[in-house]
Design a protein around this motif. Sequence first.
Motif, short mmCIF file in Angstrom:
data_model
loop_
_atom_site.label_atom_id
_atom_site.label_comp_id
_atom_site.label_asym_id
_atom_site.label_seq_id
_atom_site.Cartn_x
_atom_site.Cartn_y
_atom_site.Cartn_z
N LYS A 110 0.87 -1.18 0.00
CA LYS A 110 0.00 0.00 0.00
C LYS A 110 0.91 1.23 0.00
CE LYS A 110 -3.56 -2.69 0.42
NZ LYS A 110 -4.47 -2.94 -0.73
N VAL A 111 1.08 1.82 -1.17
CA VAL A 111 2.07 2.88 -1.34
C VAL A 111 1.39 4.22 -1.58
CG1 VAL A 111 4.12 3.63 -2.61
CG2 VAL A 111 3.66 1.18 -2.31
N LEU A 112 1.86 5.23 -0.85
CA LEU A 112 1.37 6.60 -1.02
C LEU A 112 2.52 7.44 -1.56
CD1 LEU A 112 -0.99 8.61 -0.53
CD2 LEU A 112 0.05 9.10 1.70
N GLU A 136 -0.96 -0.71 -7.58
CA GLU A 136 -1.65 0.56 -7.84
C GLU A 136 -1.36 1.54 -6.69
OE1 GLU A 136 -6.04 2.48 -8.78
OE2 GLU A 136 -5.75 0.31 -8.81
N PRO A 137 -0.60 2.61 -6.97
CA PRO A 137 -0.30 3.58 -5.92
C PRO A 137 -1.45 4.55 -5.72
CG PRO A 137 0.67 4.33 -7.97
CD PRO A 137 -0.01 3.00 -8.27
N LYS A 138 -1.36 5.29 -4.64
CA LYS A 138 -2.23 6.45 -4.43
C LYS A 138 -1.34 7.69 -4.42
CE LYS A 138 -6.14 4.35 -2.02
NZ LYS A 138 -5.80 2.94 -2.21
N PHE A 139 -1.81 8.74 -5.06
CA PHE A 139 -1.07 10.00 -5.13
C PHE A 139 -1.74 11.03 -4.23
CE2 PHE A 139 -0.56 7.99 -9.32
CZ PHE A 139 0.82 7.98 -9.45
N LEU A 140 -0.95 11.73 -3.44
CA LEU A 140 -1.43 12.84 -2.63
C LEU A 140 -0.62 14.06 -3.05
CD1 LEU A 140 -3.04 14.17 -0.39
CD2 LEU A 140 -1.46 13.15 1.29
N LEU A 141 -1.27 14.97 -3.77
CA LEU A 141 -0.58 16.10 -4.40
C LEU A 141 -1.08 17.41 -3.83
CD1 LEU A 141 -0.82 14.83 -8.10
CD2 LEU A 141 0.94 14.31 -6.39
#
Length: 258
Positions: A110-112, A136-141
């Motif tokens: 689980k990658v952010l 599937e990563p999650k992006f926090l921008l």
Amino acid sequence: MKKYILDLTVSDVCRINDKYVLVKLTHDEELPPMIPGQFVEVRVDGSSTTFLRRPISVNFVDRERNELWLLVAAVGDGTRRIAMLKKGEMLNCVLPLGRGFTMPESADAKVLLVGGGVGVAPLLYMGMAMRERGIEPKFLLGARRAADLLLLDEFRKYGRVMITTEDGSEGERGFVTNHSILATERFTQICTCGPKPMMMAVARYASKEHIDCEVSLENCMACGVGACLCCVEDTTEGNVCVCTEGPVFDIKQLKWEI
């Protein structure tokens, strides 16, 4: 990895807004392998004030088109010169340089991926590389305002995108460390790049939650090969050159007060 000095041809220049430009480069031969988190040193021609190369993160590598993407913030004479490039012109680059992000081994990771400003640049290539491995990563921008958010459509090709803006004009109001996902989801790995205060805040969160975390430092890397000593960082292993031992570091290596 072997390093190359190449004259790359500008295949396209995409002006995102009045500050940011996406420069796409190609070569007659196949581009060398590059790892997410690495960077290139760009020679700036035609500037009377810019004598040293400029370090720019590898934003993306399109293997089908044999293109290297560089996301450039035009903030000084050197980067403004790069942003003024036209299709068909040449750009001399030393590449690939530095140590990149650690790729998760498990498809269950689980990658952010957390980015702010032009620091979002290396996260796009990281996201693509992860998807190629079935992760599937999650992006926090984050950005100051909606107009400063960069390449959102590209990021959405590879994972879910969460947004914060300081003025609340898009996404959740506040800084990336204020986003609600940090309270509702658990991650096994975080990779981040952006302004140092932002990265330190992300590092504090990761340390508190016992999450593996890597940061991409933005020290002044004038040569890219550890010769000029402009980018030295004090670490748990002593003083090291960010351009050769980084720019990506595990937060446990850094003497940050987190």
